[in-house]
Design a protein around this motif. Structure first.
Motif, PDB file in Angstrom:
ATOM      1  N   PHE A   1      76.965  28.383 -68.235  1.00 12.43           N
ATOM      2  CA  PHE A   1      76.371  29.024 -69.409  1.00 12.43           C
ATOM      3  C   PHE A   1      74.921  28.583 -69.571  1.00 12.43           C
ATOM      4  N   PHE A   2      74.046  29.579 -69.754  1.00 15.49           N
ATOM      5  CA  PHE A   2      72.621  29.350 -69.989  1.00 15.49           C
ATOM      6  C   PHE A   2      72.201  30.231 -71.156  1.00 15.49           C
TER       7      PHE A   2
ATOM      8  N   ALA B   1      67.651  38.902 -68.171  1.00 22.88           N
ATOM      9  CA  ALA B   1      67.933  39.833 -67.076  1.00 22.88           C
ATOM     10  C   ALA B   1      67.058  39.546 -65.859  1.00 22.88           C
ATOM     11  N   ALA B   2      65.788  39.233 -66.097  1.00 24.22           N
ATOM     12  CA  ALA B   2      64.885  38.924 -64.987  1.00 24.22           C
ATOM     13  C   ALA B   2      65.345  37.679 -64.242  1.00 24.22           C
ATOM     14  N   ILE B   3      65.762  36.659 -64.988  1.00 16.94           N
ATOM     15  CA  ILE B   3      66.224  35.416 -64.364  1.00 16.94           C
ATOM     16  C   ILE B   3      67.489  35.662 -63.540  1.00 16.94           C
ATOM     17  N   VAL B   4      68.415  36.441 -64.082  1.00 18.74           N
ATOM     18  CA  VAL B   4      69.639  36.753 -63.337  1.00 18.74           C
ATOM     19  C   VAL B   4      69.304  37.529 -62.065  1.00 18.74           C
ATOM     20  N   GLY B   5      68.447  38.546 -62.185  1.00 19.87           N
ATOM     21  CA  GLY B   5      68.098  39.342 -61.020  1.00 19.87           C
ATOM     22  C   GLY B   5      67.400  38.538 -59.938  1.00 19.87           C
ATOM     23  N   LEU B   6      66.463  37.687 -60.328  1.00 21.86           N
ATOM     24  CA  LEU B   6      65.763  36.849 -59.356  1.00 21.86           C
ATOM     25  C   LEU B   6      66.702  35.811 -58.755  1.00 21.86           C
ATOM     26  N   ALA B   7      67.673  35.356 -59.544  1.00 22.87           N
ATOM     27  CA  ALA B   7      68.662  34.406 -59.009  1.00 22.87           C
ATOM     28  C   ALA B   7      69.503  35.051 -57.926  1.00 22.87           C
ATOM     29  N   VAL B   8      69.850  36.323 -58.099  1.00 20.36           N
ATOM     30  CA  VAL B   8      70.583  37.043 -57.060  1.00 20.36           C
ATOM     31  C   VAL B   8      69.749  37.088 -55.774  1.00 20.36           C
TER      32      VAL B   8
ATOM     33  N   ASP C   1      73.418  27.643 -59.134  1.00 19.01           N
ATOM     34  CA  ASP C   1      72.257  26.823 -58.754  1.00 19.01           C
ATOM     35  C   ASP C   1      70.983  27.652 -58.691  1.00 19.01           C
ATOM     36  N   ALA C   2      71.122  28.911 -58.311  1.00 22.98           N
ATOM     37  CA  ALA C   2      69.943  29.759 -58.163  1.00 22.98           C
ATOM     38  C   ALA C   2      69.249  30.017 -59.499  1.00 22.98           C
ATOM     39  N   ILE C   3      70.014  30.040 -60.596  1.00 30.21           N
ATOM     40  CA  ILE C   3      69.416  30.270 -61.913  1.00 30.21           C
ATOM     41  C   ILE C   3      68.300  29.261 -62.172  1.00 30.21           C
TER      42      ILE C   3
ATOM     43  N   VAL D   1      63.180  29.089 -62.203  1.00 28.78           N
ATOM     44  CA  VAL D   1      62.172  28.465 -63.064  1.00 28.78           C
ATOM     45  C   VAL D   1      61.803  27.078 -62.539  1.00 28.78           C
ATOM     46  N   ASP D   2      61.741  26.953 -61.231  1.00 35.24           N
ATOM     47  CA  ASP D   2      61.405  25.690 -60.575  1.00 35.24           C
ATOM     48  C   ASP D   2      60.001  25.248 -60.994  1.00 35.24           C
ATOM     49  N   PRO D   3      59.856  24.086 -61.641  1.00 35.98           N
ATOM     50  CA  PRO D   3      58.518  23.654 -62.087  1.00 35.98           C
ATOM     51  C   PRO D   3      57.549  23.440 -60.936  1.00 35.98           C
ATOM     52  N   ASN D   4      58.062  23.289 -59.720  1.00 36.96           N
ATOM     53  CA  ASN D   4      57.194  23.103 -58.554  1.00 36.96           C
ATOM     54  C   ASN D   4      56.932  24.405 -57.803  1.00 36.96           C
TER      55      ASN D   4
END
Length: 417
Positions: free
Chosen positions: A142-143, A313-320, A333-335, A339-342
Motif C-alpha cells: 500500500f502506497f 497513475a503515472a507512478i503505477v504506469g512507470l513502475a510497470v 519494488d518498482a514503485i 521516485v529514486d532520489p538518485n
C-alpha cells in the motif's frame, strides 16, 4: 463502471504502434457516486489523462495501459467486491484507489494486501493506514500520494488559532477519516490554547442533520470545524447557518469544493478557512493544470484528489515499465524506483514520459517529480509534504500561505508525539 463511460477527449494523442500490440489493464476503485463521488470523478479523469500521456509516449513494457475503473459508491463493502473482481477475475497487477479511507482500508486488508497486489491511493489520509503497515497488515503493497491526517490535523489546529478561531464546535463524519482527523486536531488545538465546546459525529446520507447541529450549538462556540464531504457537509453547513450558528468555519481538505461554495452560498463563507495537502511546484504542476482543465471540462485542476490521482497513475504506469511486465511481485519494488532520489529527473506529460521510458530502456534510474512535487515513500508507503492554507473569499478558494512539513513535525514534537 468502465472509465470509457466518463467520456473521452480530443487531447488523447495517437498511440505509437508499439503500445498498441498488447494492453495492460490497471484496476481502479474510486467513488464515482455517494458522498465522495465528486472526488472520485475528478480522480478518474486524472487517471485517464495520465494513461493517455503514457500511451502517447510509448506505453509501458511495450503495451498500452488501460484503466478499468469501478465505482466504490463511497462504501467499503461495495469497494471490496469491486476490488475482488479486478484482482481475482481481471488479474490486474495494481489498483489505484480508493478515495476515502473507509474504502481503502477494507480493500488493502481484505483484497490487495493478501493478494500481494500494489495499491496506490491518491486521497486516503487516515493514520490507521500507517498503523496497519507497521503491523504488517498491508503486505507492504500500500502506497499513497497524500499526507497522513496525523500531520494535517496538527496543521489545521495551528492554522485555526492563527485565524482567531479559539472556541469551536466540531461536527465530523463518523468514519475512520473523520474520527482520526478530529483526534489529531484535538491534541494540538487544546495544547495550543484552543477550546472545543463539543464534538458531534454524524452518519453519511442522512436527510437531516438538525439534531447534530443543535447539539453542536451548545456551549456558544465561535466557529464550526466541519470535517465532512461536500454533499453532507453542505447540508450540515446550511443547517448550522439556519439555526443561527456563527458563519465562521474551519474546513478539511475535501471541502475545498466549488459545489460546496455554490450550494451553501458564497456570502456565508467569507470567514471559512481550510487546510489541504500542499504541493511543491514543478514543471509537472504547470503541465497538469493546463492539460487537465482542457481534458476534464467539468472539473478544475485544483479539485481535491485530481493532482494526486494523476501522480498515482503515472507512478503505477512507470513502475510497470521498470518491472518490464505487469508482474505484481516486481511492481512492489518498482514503485519506489520511480521516485529514486538518485535518478534523472523527469516530469509529467508525453514528453517527460518519453524521456523516462528511454532512460528505463537503458537501465538508468529515474526520479519522477510529479504534479505534487518530488516525493519519496517511507517504509510504510507514506509521503511527507507541505500543507496549503486557504480561505474562501467572494466565492473563490484563495491560497494564503503554506505550512512546511518540518513545521508540523516540530509542533507534534512539542506535544510529545
Amino acid at each position: 463502471m468502465a472509465l470509457a463511460a466518463l467520456g473521452t477527449s480530443a487531447l488523447q494523442a495517437p498511440t505509437p504502434a508499439a503500445a498498441q500490440d498488447c494492453t495492460i489493464t490497471i484496476g481502479s476503485v474510486v467513488s464515482l457516486t455517494g458522498p465522495a463521488g465528486r472526488f472520485g470523478q475528478a480522480a478518474a479523469k486524472s487517471i485517464e489523462l495520465a494513461f493517455n500521456d503514457l500511451n502517447a509516449a510509448g506505453g509501458a513494457a511495450g503495451c498500452k495501459l488501460s484503466p478499468d475503473v469501478r465505482d466504490a459508491q463511497s462504501q467499503g463493502t461495495v469497494a471490496v467486491d469491486a476490488a475482488r473482481q479486478l484482482v481475482d477475475l481481471q488479474k490486474v497487477p495494481a489498483i489505484i484507489g480508493g478515495i476515502i479511507s473507509s474504502v481503502s482500508i477494507p480493500i488493502v486488508t481484505s483484497v490487495t494486501g493478501p493478494a500481494g497486489v500494489v495499491q496506490v491511493s491518491p486521497a486516503s489520509s487516515s493514520p490507521t493506514l500507517t498503523v496497519l503497515a507497521k503491523e504488517g497488515k498491508t503486505g507492504g503493497v500500500f502506497f499513497r500520494t497524500i499526507t497522513s491526517d496525523a500531520l494535517q490535523g496538527t496543521a489545521a489546529a495551528k492554522y485555526a488559532l492563527d485565524q482567531g478561531l479559539k472556541k469551536i464546535a466540531i461536527v465530523h463524519v463518523n468514519n475512520d477519516f473523520g474520527v482520526n482527523m478530529v483526534a489529531e486536531f484535538r491534541k494540538s488545538y487544546e495544547r495550543l490554547g484552543g477550546q472545543i465546546t463539543s464534538t458531534t459525529p454524524y452518519n453519511p446520507n442522512q436527510a437531516s442533520y438538525q439534531p447534530e447541529v443543535t447539539e453542536a450549538l451548545g456551549g456558544e462556540p465561535e466557529a464550526l470545524y466541519l470535517v465532512a464531504y461536500p454533499g453532507d457537509g453542505t447540508t450540515v453547513a446550511r443547517t448550522w447557518i439556519a439555526q443561527g450558528g456563527p458563519a465562521r468555519f474551519l474546513l478539511n481538505d475535501g471541502m475545498n469544493s466549488a459545489d460546496f461554495i455554490k450550494d451553501v452560498g458564497a456570502k456565508y463563507l467569507d470567514d471559512a478557512f481550510g487546510t489541504s495537502s500542499g504541493t511543491t511546484a514543478t514543471p509537472s504542476t504547470d503541465y497538469f493544470c493546463q492539460a487537465y482543465n482542457a481534458f476534464a471540462t467539468d472539473f478544475d485542476c485544483q479539485a481535491p484528489a485530481a493532482d494526486r490521482a494523476y501522480d498515482a497513475a503515472a507512478i503505477v504506469g512507470l513502475a510497470v515499465a521498470i518491472a518490464g511486465a505487469p508482474d505484481k511481485a516486481k511492481l512492489k519494488d518498482a514503485i519506489r524506483k520511480v521516485v529514486d532520489p538518485n535518478g534523472e529527473t523527469i516530469h509529467a506529460g508525453p514528453d517527460g514520459f518519453k524521456k523516462a521510458l528511454a532512460l528505463i530502456e537503458e537501465g538508468k534510474p529515474i526520479r519522477y517529480e510529479g504534479v505534487i512535487g518530488p516525493v519519496q515513500f517511507d517504509q510504510h508507503g507514506d509521503i511527507t509534504g507541505p500543507f496549503r492554507l486557504w480561505r474562501i473569499q467572494n466565492g473563490e478558494v484563495v491560497t494564503i500561505g503554506e505550512m512546511k512539513a518540518d513545521e508540523v513535525a516540530a509542533l507534534k514534537a512539542q506535544a510529545g508525539e
